[in-house]
Scaffold this active site. Structure first.
Site, PDB file in Angstrom:
ATOM      1  N   ASP A 100       0.856  -1.185   0.000  1.00  0.00           N
ATOM      2  CA  ASP A 100       0.000   0.000   0.000  1.00  0.00           C
ATOM      3  C   ASP A 100       0.891   1.233   0.000  1.00  0.00           C
ATOM      4  O   ASP A 100       2.014   1.205   0.528  1.00  0.00           O
ATOM      5  CB  ASP A 100      -0.906   0.012   1.238  1.00  0.00           C
ATOM      6  CG  ASP A 100      -1.811   1.236   1.281  1.00  0.00           C
ATOM      7  OD1 ASP A 100      -2.685   1.343   0.417  1.00  0.00           O
ATOM      8  OD2 ASP A 100      -1.622   2.075   2.171  1.00  0.00           O
ATOM      9  N   GLU A 102       0.920   5.612   0.652  1.00  0.00           N
ATOM     10  CA  GLU A 102       0.259   6.839   1.078  1.00  0.00           C
ATOM     11  C   GLU A 102       0.892   7.977   0.292  1.00  0.00           C
ATOM     12  O   GLU A 102       2.122   8.008   0.119  1.00  0.00           O
ATOM     13  CB  GLU A 102       0.420   7.069   2.580  1.00  0.00           C
ATOM     14  CG  GLU A 102      -0.276   6.033   3.447  1.00  0.00           C
ATOM     15  CD  GLU A 102      -1.785   6.002   3.258  1.00  0.00           C
ATOM     16  OE1 GLU A 102      -2.363   7.070   2.906  1.00  0.00           O
ATOM     17  OE2 GLU A 102      -2.394   4.938   3.425  1.00  0.00           O
ATOM     18  N   HIS A 247      -5.113   4.526   7.604  1.00  0.00           N
ATOM     19  CA  HIS A 247      -4.540   5.186   6.422  1.00  0.00           C
ATOM     20  C   HIS A 247      -3.021   5.323   6.548  1.00  0.00           C
ATOM     21  O   HIS A 247      -2.443   6.318   6.120  1.00  0.00           O
ATOM     22  CB  HIS A 247      -5.193   6.545   6.172  1.00  0.00           C
ATOM     23  CG  HIS A 247      -6.612   6.446   5.691  1.00  0.00           C
ATOM     24  ND1 HIS A 247      -6.952   6.057   4.408  1.00  0.00           N
ATOM     25  CD2 HIS A 247      -7.787   6.661   6.335  1.00  0.00           C
ATOM     26  CE1 HIS A 247      -8.261   6.052   4.281  1.00  0.00           C
ATOM     27  NE2 HIS A 247      -8.783   6.407   5.429  1.00  0.00           N
ATOM     28  N   ASP A 252      -2.680  -0.668   6.924  1.00  0.00           N
ATOM     29  CA  ASP A 252      -3.706  -0.922   5.913  1.00  0.00           C
ATOM     30  C   ASP A 252      -3.450  -2.234   5.180  1.00  0.00           C
ATOM     31  O   ASP A 252      -4.386  -2.950   4.806  1.00  0.00           O
ATOM     32  CB  ASP A 252      -3.754   0.228   4.908  1.00  0.00           C
ATOM     33  CG  ASP A 252      -4.382   1.482   5.491  1.00  0.00           C
ATOM     34  OD1 ASP A 252      -4.763   1.451   6.681  1.00  0.00           O
ATOM     35  OD2 ASP A 252      -4.487   2.492   4.774  1.00  0.00           O
TER      36      ASP A 252
END
Length: 528
Positions: A100, A102, A247, A252
């Site tokens: 993931d 950000e 987040h 996540d």
């Protein structure tokens, strides 16, 4: 001993002899030779660490040190933890890489994303257990790109990444984790994969390539249904009682893996007792309203989900087969739709936008006189035929056509758009609003997109929009399609021709984009 070993790699191998604490007299020559060999290895590892490289270059090298008689497993793990550059598996491994990212939130049109954090775990494909994890904050080239909206989204501030490595500093590690493995994650096809490619492109490096893709957003939407509302990670976590989504990349990723396990377990249990544990999902929580004959059984859903996980890839095959549609003559006038208002019938001061609850979630709906607003408009000119540029939440091509908007309809849609935008801002949304009516684009007239959604039907997809054709004689025929074929559909939507449209207004707020979509429920094409 452990205190000395902790300092060996990070601070240099000079205290190696103290760490060994060899005090016995008469130890064998082989032991001394082994000690010199380990010292040489530690010197090499120290040099790698000083140049910000992984301490170990291969699994074999790591295992050789772990299994040596001088340093045991626990001591070596402590030594590895003290190193600022941890061991990273080699590329092209058998593990699944759940990952993931950000990023910053673009504050204006055309602004690119900047990576702020990368997190990944490698899991065994047979047991889905974690074998390795990695996460790092990333300092963007422009710290000013971290806006208030960006901080509100993931909590990553300029101060927190001020001393973090740049992407160029961690690119080798990210490449080793991802390249040649199966990639998995939630909405990675549309969001995370492009961000990885962009980041490598910016530093002039070749991007890692997956050997397979598992995007859990379309996969779970297709196989699990919309039981968790919009199927965002936060909604799925709430549905399964996993807590709030943080987040943050590594959190996540682990939440994503737990969601996959929970979904698979539920489908497995339902397949065991299909008559007892059948799903009673409200129709408006599904992508479209369907009859029971079109809904896959729990047994089929389970087998298909397991098949996807075993194959370790998102099936994106576009193999072409012969496709056709059936023409069914219908009575004149039967192509009308009750409950759909023409623009003249809409009072703009009676339009309001408010949450419409369904299940344990809520979505935004547009109302007219306290009932959901459904619109129809005749003789809309087609500007562009079927577009397949984007994918929908189920991983299928988004089909839409661009049509001109008559003045009266334009006023109604602009009022709906204005009120929906106001509500979005009042609710604290940080997403960028996409205007419904486009006035400065393709043609001189205002235009909108009419979306033609598709839905899974067994092992293939079909259109959920009814499509008719009106001949010059006035006869109306219904076109019944057996499969989705964008090129075949595009041949029917000819620029310059006109159509009658019956459509719903669907508000959305997804991946930092928000607005209103016009979802076509019935289209009547006019022949020339």
């Amino acid at each position: 001993m452990q205190q000395h070993v902790l300092r060996v790699v990070a601070n240099g191998p000079d205290n190696y002899a103290m760490a060994l604490k060899i005090t016995r007299v008469g130890q064998s020559l082989s032991r001394k030779m082994a000690s010199l060999q380990r010292k040489s290895q530690l010197i090499t590892m120290h040099q790698r660490v000083q140049s910000n490289q992984p301490a170990f270059r291969s699994t074999a090298e790591r295992s050789a040190l772990y299994n040596c008689p001088i340093l045991g497993w626990q001591e070596t793990r402590e030594m590895e933890a003290a190193s600022p550059a941890r061991w990273v598996p080699q590329a092209e491994g058998p593990e699944i890489a759940f990952f993931d990212t950000e990023t910053t939130v673009p504050s204006r049109k055309g602004e690119s994303y900047s990576l702020l954090e990368f997190g990944a775990i490698l899991v065994c494909p047979k047991r889905l257990v974690e074998v390795f994890s990695y996460s790092t904050l990333i300092k963007p080239a422009d710290l000013d790109a971290i806006s208030v909206a960006s901080v509100r989204c993931n909590g990553i501030t300029r101060e927190s990444v001020g001393s973090a490595p740049t992407f160029a500093d961690v690119a080798d590690t990210v490449y080793a984790i991802l390249h040649g493995r199966v990639w998995a994650g939630h909405n990675i096809v549309r969001f995370d994969c492009p961000r990885i490619k962009e980041a490598f492109s910016e530093i002039g490096r070749t991007s890692p390539e997956p050997k397979g893709l598992i995007d859990t957003l379309p996969l779970l939407t297709q196989r699990f249904g919309r039981r968790a509302g919009d199927m965002k990670m936060a909604s799925l976590a709430t549905y399964f009682g996993l807590g709030r989504q943080s987040h943050r990349s590594l959190d996540d990723v682990r939440m994503n893996l737990e969601v996959v396990k929970n979904c698979a377990t539920v489908l497995f249990l339902e397949a065991s007792l299909p008559d007892v544990l059948s799903v009673a999902t409200p129709l408006d929580e599904l992508p479209i309203t369907r009859t029971n004959t079109n809904i896959a059984s729990p047994s089929n859903e389970t087998s298909l989900l397991v098949a996807h996980i075993e194959e370790m890839k998102l099936d994106s095959s576009n193999a072409r087969t012969a496709q056709s549609y059936t023409i069914i003559p219908i009575d004149e006038g039967s192509s009308g739709f009750s409950g759909y208002l023409e623009p003249d019938e809409v009072l703009t001061h009676q339009i309001k936008v408010s949450p419409l609850p369904f299940g344990q979630f809520a979505k935004t709906a547009v109302f007219h006189k306290d009932v959901p607003l459904h619109l129809c408009c005749t003789s809309m000119k087609i500007c562009f035929g079927v577009s397949t540029k984007f994918l929908d939440s189920a991983g299928r091509p988004k089909l839409n056509v661009v049509v001109e908007v008559p003045e009266k309809l334009c006023k109604v849609l602009e009022q709906c758009d204005e009120m929906a935008l106001k509500m979005s801002m009042e609710s604290g949304s940080i997403s960028q609003w996409r205007p419904l009516v486009k006035k400065d684009g393709y043609v001189n007239q205002p235009t909108v997109r009419l979306h033609i959604p598709t839905v899974a039907n067994g092992d293939r997809a079909i259109y959920s929009t009814e499509i008719y054709q009106r001949e010059l004689s006035g006869n109306v025929q219904k076109l019944v399609f057996t499969k989705v074929d964008a090129s075949e559909l595009d041949s029917l939507f000819i620029p310059g021709h006109t159509l009658d449209a019956f459509f719903n207004l669907d508000a959305y707020d997804y991946q930092q984009n928000a607005g209103i979509r016009l979802v076509a429920k019935r289209l009547v094409l006019h022949s020339k």
